[in-house]
Design a protein around this motif. Sequence first.
Motif, PDB file in Angstrom:
ATOM      1  N   LEU A   1      -1.251   3.593  -6.427  1.00  0.00           N
ATOM      2  CA  LEU A   1      -0.395   2.473  -6.043  1.00  0.00           C
ATOM      3  C   LEU A   1       0.914   2.484  -6.826  1.00  0.00           C
ATOM      4  CD1 LEU A   1      -2.550  -0.779  -5.660  1.00  0.00           C
ATOM      5  CD2 LEU A   1      -1.177   0.349  -3.903  1.00  0.00           C
ATOM      6  N   LEU A   2       0.822   2.852  -8.099  1.00  0.00           N
ATOM      7  CA  LEU A   2       2.008   2.837  -8.956  1.00  0.00           C
ATOM      8  C   LEU A   2       2.857   4.094  -8.796  1.00  0.00           C
ATOM      9  CD1 LEU A   2       0.625   1.409 -12.332  1.00  0.00           C
ATOM     10  CD2 LEU A   2       1.483   0.183 -10.335  1.00  0.00           C
TER      11      LEU A   2
ATOM     12  N   VAL B   1      -7.404  -0.970  -5.644  1.00  0.00           N
ATOM     13  CA  VAL B   1      -6.233  -1.466  -4.920  1.00  0.00           C
ATOM     14  C   VAL B   1      -6.176  -2.991  -4.950  1.00  0.00           C
ATOM     15  CG1 VAL B   1      -5.149  -1.629  -2.640  1.00  0.00           C
ATOM     16  CG2 VAL B   1      -6.099   0.562  -3.429  1.00  0.00           C
ATOM     17  N   ILE B   2      -7.290  -3.632  -4.616  1.00  0.00           N
ATOM     18  CA  ILE B   2      -7.323  -5.099  -4.531  1.00  0.00           C
ATOM     19  C   ILE B   2      -7.048  -5.744  -5.886  1.00  0.00           C
ATOM     20  CG2 ILE B   2      -8.823  -7.091  -4.095  1.00  0.00           C
ATOM     21  CD1 ILE B   2     -10.266  -5.285  -1.999  1.00  0.00           C
ATOM     22  N   PHE B   3      -7.700  -5.261  -6.926  1.00  0.00           N
ATOM     23  CA  PHE B   3      -7.539  -5.839  -8.258  1.00  0.00           C
ATOM     24  C   PHE B   3      -6.100  -5.688  -8.744  1.00  0.00           C
ATOM     25  CE2 PHE B   3      -7.772  -6.278 -12.777  1.00  0.00           C
ATOM     26  CZ  PHE B   3      -8.871  -7.085 -13.043  1.00  0.00           C
ATOM     27  N   THR B   4      -5.533  -4.511  -8.546  1.00  0.00           N
ATOM     28  CA  THR B   4      -4.182  -4.239  -9.032  1.00  0.00           C
ATOM     29  C   THR B   4      -3.151  -5.116  -8.339  1.00  0.00           C
ATOM     30  OG1 THR B   4      -4.812  -1.946  -9.491  1.00  0.00           O
ATOM     31  CG2 THR B   4      -2.464  -2.435  -9.409  1.00  0.00           C
ATOM     32  N   VAL B   5      -3.280  -5.239  -7.021  1.00  0.00           N
ATOM     33  CA  VAL B   5      -2.351  -6.080  -6.267  1.00  0.00           C
ATOM     34  C   VAL B   5      -2.551  -7.555  -6.620  1.00  0.00           C
ATOM     35  CG1 VAL B   5      -1.687  -6.861  -3.956  1.00  0.00           C
ATOM     36  CG2 VAL B   5      -2.111  -4.432  -4.382  1.00  0.00           C
ATOM     37  N   ALA B   6      -3.805  -7.947  -6.878  1.00  0.00           N
ATOM     38  CA  ALA B   6      -4.096  -9.346  -7.193  1.00  0.00           C
ATOM     39  C   ALA B   6      -3.431  -9.788  -8.500  1.00  0.00           C
ATOM     40  CB  ALA B   6      -5.598  -9.577  -7.263  1.00  0.00           C
ATOM     41  N   ILE B   7      -3.433  -8.910  -9.508  1.00  0.00           N
ATOM     42  CA  ILE B   7      -2.853  -9.324 -10.789  1.00  0.00           C
ATOM     43  C   ILE B   7      -1.349  -9.113 -10.846  1.00  0.00           C
ATOM     44  CG2 ILE B   7      -5.008  -8.899 -12.041  1.00  0.00           C
ATOM     45  CD1 ILE B   7      -3.604  -6.418 -13.253  1.00  0.00           C
ATOM     46  N   ASN B   8      -0.824  -8.293  -9.933  1.00  0.00           N
ATOM     47  CA  ASN B   8       0.624  -8.074  -9.883  1.00  0.00           C
ATOM     48  C   ASN B   8       1.031  -7.801  -8.430  1.00  0.00           C
ATOM     49  OD1 ASN B   8       3.299  -7.423 -10.187  1.00  0.00           O
ATOM     50  ND2 ASN B   8       2.979  -5.914 -11.812  1.00  0.00           N
ATOM     51  N   PRO B   9       1.232  -8.849  -7.638  1.00  0.00           N
ATOM     52  CA  PRO B   9       1.555  -8.685  -6.218  1.00  0.00           C
ATOM     53  C   PRO B   9       2.796  -7.837  -5.955  1.00  0.00           C
ATOM     54  CG  PRO B   9       0.963 -10.965  -6.693  1.00  0.00           C
ATOM     55  CD  PRO B   9       1.088 -10.267  -8.022  1.00  0.00           C
ATOM     56  N   ALA B  10       3.690  -7.753  -6.936  1.00  0.00           N
ATOM     57  CA  ALA B  10       4.913  -6.966  -6.745  1.00  0.00           C
ATOM     58  C   ALA B  10       4.614  -5.480  -6.585  1.00  0.00           C
ATOM     59  CB  ALA B  10       5.853  -7.176  -7.932  1.00  0.00           C
ATOM     60  N   VAL B  11       3.410  -5.063  -6.972  1.00  0.00           N
ATOM     61  CA  VAL B  11       3.026  -3.655  -6.850  1.00  0.00           C
ATOM     62  C   VAL B  11       3.034  -3.201  -5.392  1.00  0.00           C
ATOM     63  CG1 VAL B  11       1.055  -2.083  -7.048  1.00  0.00           C
ATOM     64  CG2 VAL B  11       1.709  -3.503  -8.988  1.00  0.00           C
ATOM     65  N   LEU B  12       2.600  -4.078  -4.490  1.00  0.00           N
ATOM     66  CA  LEU B  12       2.466  -3.685  -3.086  1.00  0.00           C
ATOM     67  C   LEU B  12       3.813  -3.391  -2.414  1.00  0.00           C
ATOM     68  CD1 LEU B  12       0.640  -3.087  -0.744  1.00  0.00           C
ATOM     69  CD2 LEU B  12       0.596  -5.527  -0.187  1.00  0.00           C
ATOM     70  N   PRO B  13       4.795  -4.299  -2.472  1.00  0.00           N
ATOM     71  CA  PRO B  13       6.089  -3.945  -1.865  1.00  0.00           C
ATOM     72  C   PRO B  13       6.744  -2.737  -2.536  1.00  0.00           C
ATOM     73  CG  PRO B  13       6.237  -6.027  -3.069  1.00  0.00           C
ATOM     74  CD  PRO B  13       4.796  -5.684  -2.956  1.00  0.00           C
TER      75      PRO B  13
ATOM     76  N   PHE C   1       5.109  -0.188  -3.799  1.00  0.00           N
ATOM     77  CA  PHE C   1       4.374   0.959  -3.259  1.00  0.00           C
ATOM     78  C   PHE C   1       4.898   1.318  -1.874  1.00  0.00           C
ATOM     79  CE2 PHE C   1       0.888   2.212  -0.383  1.00  0.00           C
ATOM     80  CZ  PHE C   1       0.540   3.435  -0.938  1.00  0.00           C
ATOM     81  N   LEU C   2       5.085   0.311  -1.012  1.00  0.00           N
ATOM     82  CA  LEU C   2       5.579   0.560   0.345  1.00  0.00           C
ATOM     83  C   LEU C   2       6.984   1.147   0.317  1.00  0.00           C
ATOM     84  CD1 LEU C   2       4.261  -2.673   2.100  1.00  0.00           C
ATOM     85  CD2 LEU C   2       3.298  -0.365   2.217  1.00  0.00           C
ATOM     86  N   SER C   3       7.792   0.691  -0.629  1.00  0.00           N
ATOM     87  CA  SER C   3       9.139   1.235  -0.767  1.00  0.00           C
ATOM     88  C   SER C   3       9.095   2.701  -1.200  1.00  0.00           C
ATOM     89  CB  SER C   3       9.927   0.411  -1.791  1.00  0.00           C
ATOM     90  OG  SER C   3      11.190   0.971  -2.029  1.00  0.00           O
TER      91      SER C   3
ATOM     92  N   ILE D   1       6.624   4.812  -0.735  1.00  0.00           N
ATOM     93  CA  ILE D   1       6.051   5.615   0.349  1.00  0.00           C
ATOM     94  C   ILE D   1       7.121   5.982   1.380  1.00  0.00           C
ATOM     95  CG2 ILE D   1       4.520   5.471   2.358  1.00  0.00           C
ATOM     96  CD1 ILE D   1       3.127   6.228  -0.189  1.00  0.00           C
ATOM     97  N   SER D   2       8.078   5.081   1.566  1.00  0.00           N
ATOM     98  CA  SER D   2       9.120   5.321   2.561  1.00  0.00           C
ATOM     99  C   SER D   2      10.184   6.310   2.073  1.00  0.00           C
ATOM    100  CB  SER D   2       9.801   4.004   2.936  1.00  0.00           C
ATOM    101  OG  SER D   2      10.538   3.492   1.834  1.00  0.00           O
ATOM    102  N   GLN D   3      10.026   6.752   0.834  1.00  0.00           N
ATOM    103  CA  GLN D   3      10.994   7.707   0.256  1.00  0.00           C
ATOM    104  C   GLN D   3      10.261   8.950  -0.247  1.00  0.00           C
ATOM    105  OE1 GLN D   3      13.578   5.611  -2.621  1.00  0.00           O
ATOM    106  NE2 GLN D   3      12.763   3.712  -1.774  1.00  0.00           N
ATOM    107  N   PRO D   4       9.769   9.766   0.669  1.00  0.00           N
ATOM    108  CA  PRO D   4       9.013  10.977   0.251  1.00  0.00           C
ATOM    109  C   PRO D   4       9.847  11.862  -0.665  1.00  0.00           C
ATOM    110  CG  PRO D   4       8.854  10.613   2.606  1.00  0.00           C
ATOM    111  CD  PRO D   4       9.903   9.672   2.109  1.00  0.00           C
ATOM    112  N   ARG D   5       9.171  12.466  -1.614  1.00  0.00           N
ATOM    113  CA  ARG D   5       9.869  13.393  -2.513  1.00  0.00           C
ATOM    114  C   ARG D   5       8.903  14.474  -2.975  1.00  0.00           C
ATOM    115  NH1 ARG D   5       8.555  12.613  -7.810  1.00  0.00           N
ATOM    116  NH2 ARG D   5       7.602  10.625  -8.409  1.00  0.00           N
TER     117      ARG D   5
END
Length: 201
Positions: A126-127, A177-189, A191-193, A195-199
């Motif tokens: 996720l990170l 995944v659930i625990f990490t997002v639960a304690i820091n919701p900012a992780v999810l957006p 992560f999505l950002s 993912i949209s920038q492959p390298r």
Amino acid sequence: MTTLLIILVTCVVSIVAFRNQRLMDDLILWPPALSRSREYYRLVSYGLVHADGQHLFFNMFSLYFAGRIMENFFTSMMGPLGFVTFYIGALVFSILPSYLANRRNAGYRSLGASGAVSAILFAFILLAPWSKIYLIVLPMPAILYAILFVVYSVYMDKRGGDNVNHSAHLWGAAYGVIFTVAINPAVLPRFLSLISQPRLF
């Protein structure tokens, strides 16, 4: 430091249990021990013992790889006991579905830290989804590893017959995944950002 301590304790207990069947029997997850004797500690202690040296090495190597990074993350979010809390929760959460499905099956046994290690790996992914992870000797982006891991685990869980608790791997990954997002919701957006920038790594 906590990661190294978990690895040390797990290695010592596992190696001793390789030569001490009584210790193995006392720690392994065996449903009748919980339902008849209320030995609920087995929902955690099963993660301290492993089937063999290869099983132990793979789990502890993976834990060392991702655990140090996630230890810093959970410590910053939850304090000094954050990573231990996450790890113990992963052991319990990942094995509960298997235990509940087999609670009347006296022939069922499960052992190994794989569920908790899966939780750590998926929290790490996720990170850092584009970081390099090795599948045996083949390097690949962490997000690709995650996809292959889930597909393989679902397939093998349905197929069965290899004495590996693939269900615990999947539930552990979900917990991570659930625990990490639960304690820091900012992780999810974030992560999505990413993912949209492959390298390339």
